[in-house]
Design a protein around this motif. Sequence first.
Motif, PDB file in Angstrom:
ATOM      1  N   MET A   1       1.035  -0.952  -0.329  1.00 18.94           N
ATOM      2  CA  MET A   1       0.268   0.090  -0.334  1.00 18.94           C
ATOM      3  C   MET A   1       1.293   1.160   0.260  1.00 18.94           C
ATOM      4  O   MET A   1       1.608   1.176   1.002  1.00 18.94           O
ATOM      5  N   LYS A   2       0.117   1.770  -0.691  1.00 27.13           N
ATOM      6  CA  LYS A   2       1.380   3.128  -0.401  1.00 27.13           C
ATOM      7  C   LYS A   2       0.239   5.006  -0.319  1.00 27.13           C
ATOM      8  O   LYS A   2      -0.849   4.847  -0.723  1.00 27.13           O
ATOM      9  N   ILE A   3       0.961   5.647   0.598  1.00 26.97           N
ATOM     10  CA  ILE A   3       0.657   6.935   1.347  1.00 26.97           C
ATOM     11  C   ILE A   3       1.302   7.888   0.121  1.00 26.97           C
ATOM     12  O   ILE A   3       2.418   8.234   0.642  1.00 26.97           O
ATOM     13  N   LEU A   4       0.488   8.451   0.405  1.00 27.27           N
ATOM     14  CA  LEU A   4       1.131  10.097  -0.211  1.00 27.27           C
ATOM     15  C   LEU A   4       0.909  11.047   1.085  1.00 27.27           C
ATOM     16  O   LEU A   4      -0.513  11.814   0.966  1.00 27.27           O
ATOM     17  N   ILE A   5       1.766  11.879   1.260  1.00 31.68           N
ATOM     18  CA  ILE A   5       1.402  12.292   2.369  1.00 31.68           C
ATOM     19  C   ILE A   5       1.696  14.145   1.786  1.00 31.68           C
ATOM     20  O   ILE A   5       2.967  14.163   0.955  1.00 31.68           O
ATOM     21  N   ILE A   6       1.428  15.214   1.732  1.00 28.92           N
ATOM     22  CA  ILE A   6       0.860  16.452   1.169  1.00 28.92           C
ATOM     23  C   ILE A   6       0.922  17.472   2.189  1.00 28.92           C
ATOM     24  O   ILE A   6      -0.062  17.057   3.042  1.00 28.92           O
ATOM     25  N   ASP A   7       1.550  18.189   2.622  1.00 25.97           N
ATOM     26  CA  ASP A   7       2.240  18.868   3.777  1.00 25.97           C
ATOM     27  C   ASP A   7       3.751  19.711   3.218  1.00 25.97           C
ATOM     28  O   ASP A   7       4.730  19.062   3.342  1.00 25.97           O
ATOM     29  N   ASP A  46      -3.403   4.352  -2.865  1.00 25.05           N
ATOM     30  CA  ASP A  46      -4.185   4.100  -2.625  1.00 25.05           C
ATOM     31  C   ASP A  46      -4.389   5.091  -1.279  1.00 25.05           C
ATOM     32  O   ASP A  46      -5.802   5.496  -1.257  1.00 25.05           O
ATOM     33  N   VAL A  47      -3.801   5.953  -0.829  1.00 29.56           N
ATOM     34  CA  VAL A  47      -4.482   6.678   0.308  1.00 29.56           C
ATOM     35  C   VAL A  47      -3.403   8.466   0.007  1.00 29.56           C
ATOM     36  O   VAL A  47      -2.548   8.209  -0.023  1.00 29.56           O
TER      37      VAL A  47
END
Length: 206
Positions: A1-7, A46-47
Amino acid sequence: MKILIIDDDQSLRYMLGEICKYAGWDFITAENGKQGVEIFQSEHPDVLLIDYHMPEMNGYDTLIEIRMINHHVPIIILTVDERQEIANQFLEQGATDFALKPVKAPDIIARIQLHIRLANMQDTQNVQSEVFTTKGISKKTLNHVTGYMQSVNAAASVDEIAKEVGLAYPTVYRYVMHLLETGEVKQITSYQKIGRPKMLYKWYTN
């Protein structure tokens, strides 16, 4: 599973990345919304975890851009702002849920796991118009909330429901208000010995 963090906060990106590592997930980071949209299109995560307050392109505009590309991917908004009117604006544009800052590892892990599970339950054959029952109300989240409320006999507050279903308070409040409007839930006023009356909600059964 792959998480994209935008901050835009480097320390928060690092912390969220460490949480993803601990949970066994791959992750990618972006320091602003514009970069995040570009990465989303190339990496297909995925999220998404999207911060509300960012320079160049804030979380609200980023959400709108992402939803123009993809209507199904879970999007969790990171924010310190607990106002319901702000939450409603995000939900109306397709936000899935919220995580309040400071982010706690057990909470964000559980939140991501829940939304992956709900996303996997989504019928991929559904057309776009069927994903949302009305603006800001997704079918899969609505089914999750109603499933819990139908399964219990006792009336409960929004806060109690939120803890049981694993969603943020602002998300659950909007869904409970929707169910109240449609007549599927009834509101019960519980008068306390001290303080204000407490509003409780119960699945409506004749």
